[in-house]
Design a protein around this motif. Structure first.
Motif, short mmCIF file in Angstrom:
data_model
loop_
_atom_site.label_atom_id
_atom_site.label_comp_id
_atom_site.label_asym_id
_atom_site.label_seq_id
_atom_site.Cartn_x
_atom_site.Cartn_y
_atom_site.Cartn_z
N LEU A 244 9.23 51.46 15.93
CA LEU A 244 10.54 51.51 16.57
C LEU A 244 10.99 50.15 17.08
CD1 LEU A 244 10.45 54.85 18.62
CD2 LEU A 244 11.64 54.42 16.47
N ARG A 245 10.04 49.36 17.62
CA ARG A 245 10.39 48.05 18.18
C ARG A 245 10.08 46.90 17.22
NH1 ARG A 245 11.84 48.12 23.47
NH2 ARG A 245 12.82 46.18 22.75
N LEU A 246 9.66 47.25 15.99
CA LEU A 246 9.47 46.26 14.91
C LEU A 246 8.49 45.14 15.31
CD1 LEU A 246 13.27 45.95 14.02
CD2 LEU A 246 11.58 47.36 12.85
N LEU B 279 7.31 37.57 10.76
CA LEU B 279 8.37 36.57 10.65
C LEU B 279 7.97 35.27 11.36
CD1 LEU B 279 11.74 38.51 11.19
CD2 LEU B 279 10.95 37.42 9.10
N LEU B 280 7.48 35.43 12.60
CA LEU B 280 7.08 34.24 13.36
C LEU B 280 5.94 33.49 12.68
CD1 LEU B 280 7.23 35.23 17.13
CD2 LEU B 280 8.31 33.27 16.05
N LYS B 281 4.99 34.24 12.12
CA LYS B 281 3.86 33.60 11.45
C LYS B 281 4.30 32.84 10.20
CE LYS B 281 0.05 36.52 13.03
NZ LYS B 281 -1.04 37.46 12.64
N SER B 282 5.42 33.28 9.62
CA SER B 282 5.93 32.59 8.43
C SER B 282 6.89 31.47 8.80
CB SER B 282 6.63 33.59 7.50
OG SER B 282 7.80 34.10 8.12
N GLY B 283 7.05 31.21 10.11
CA GLY B 283 7.88 30.10 10.57
C GLY B 283 9.32 30.45 10.82
N ARG C 288 15.71 41.26 14.91
CA ARG C 288 16.31 42.49 14.39
C ARG C 288 16.17 43.58 15.44
NH1 ARG C 288 13.76 45.57 9.24
NH2 ARG C 288 14.76 47.60 9.55
N ALA C 289 17.25 44.27 15.74
CA ALA C 289 17.23 45.29 16.79
C ALA C 289 16.41 46.51 16.38
CB ALA C 289 18.65 45.72 17.13
#
Length: 321
Positions: free
Chosen positions: A120-122, A129-133, A138-139
């Motif tokens: 639900l909170r992704l 995403l952060l690990k890929s830079g 996204r909500a």
């Protein structure tokens, strides 16, 4: 008579000495699984040939195994599931089957709730995403006000439903036999499986595998779910069509899925390619606390079956490693 106890679990007494101390202090003969993997039928027969009792994991016990283990009188399962055991053949031979059903309730319920929040909170999505830079957002969704369906209202399903209710979700349930006394004390709406699938935003599976229960979540059932619905499975991999799930996720019909169990383990299928999926290697019951309690209860069950007196070790030894 000194009893021979074979422990088939890949790891045992890893987090506390208590289970092994119970066996040693009781004076039984102990054999451990030295292969350090889940045993197959041939390995069970080879290592457990002279066993009176087995402290078991989820390895298979069928007619072939029973034909060779002529001394076997008791299987004490460390956990709840006994679908890997031929129960009719065990009953015919007078082999007792014991398990530890209450210990697994809280850890599996907590894992289920954690998976719901993750999707639900992704959480995994944003972590990747952060690990890929990438710093991209996204909500997600609140659990409060979501419609959550719980298929299977046994011990675990009930606990999941209770926690969901306390978090202000709308909870719907489905089961072959509903505990009316429990239902009276909880705000759960009971629906048929077809009604439930069409209604919910989140689907939690807590179904056992048995001849009485033929539930299966396939392509047809997934098509009945709302667009964007998510699926959580912490029960049994055999009750879900992984290929159909992959197609439903890729097409965008389903919003996500979290699986801790698979049709074949270890899992290496297509679902690992998707970023809206959370996959874990069958660890719902794997907390240090629950593992110690399960192993201790499995030992106590088998000692009590053979009427072997035992004493609980000093509290000092109850500490986790």
């Amino acid at each position: 008579m000194r009893r021979n106890i074979f422990i088939t679990l890949q790891s045992f007494a890893e987090y506390s000495d208590v289970p092994l101390l119970l066996l040693k202090n009781a004076g039984v003969s102990i054999r451990l699984n030295t292969r350090k993997h889940r045993l197959n039928q041939s390995e069970i027969i080879e290592l457990g040939e002279d066993s009176d009792g087995i402290i078991a994991g989820v390895e298979p016990y069928d007619k072939m195994v029973f034909n060779k283990l002529l001394r076997l009188k008791c299987i004490s399962r460390c956990g709840v599931g006994i679908d890997s055991i031929d129960l009719k053949e065990a009953e015919r031979r007078g082999i007792a089957i014991l398990n530890t059903p209450d210990v697994v309730v809280q850890p599996v319920a907590e894992m289920t709730i954690a998976m719901i929040f993750n999707l639900l909170r992704l959480l995994t999505y944003h972590t990747n995403l952060l690990k890929s830079g990438e710093w991209r957002k996204r909500a997600g969704h609140l659990l409060k006000g979501r419609k959550v369906g719980v298929v299977g209202l046994g011990r675990i399903g009930k606990r999941v439903a209770e926690i969901l209710g306390s978090l202000n979700a709308y909870v719907y349930g489905c089961d072959l036999k509903v505990d009316s006394e429990w239902l009276a004390g909880n705000n759960i709406k009971i629906l048929s499986i077809s009604e439930l699938l069409c209604e919910v935003d989140v689907l939690c599976l807590h179904v056992s595998v048995s001849t009485d229960n033929t539930f299966f979540l396939g392509k047809k059932e997934m098509a009945q779910l709302k667009k964007g619905a998510i699926i959580i499975n912490t029960s049994r991999g055999q009750i879900l069509d992984e290929g159909a799930l992959y197609e439903s996720l890729v097409s965008g019909h389903l919003g996500g899925a979290a699986l801790d169990v698979f049709g074949e383990e270890p899992y290496s299928g297509q679902l690992v390619e998707l970023d809206n999926v959370v996959l874990t290697p069958h660890i719902s019951t794997l907390t240090k606390e629950s593992r110690i309690e399960m192993e201790t209860q499995a030992v106590e069950n088998i000692l009590e079956y053979f009427d072997v007196p035992y004493e609980c070790p000093p509290l000092l030894n109850m500490n986790q490693k």
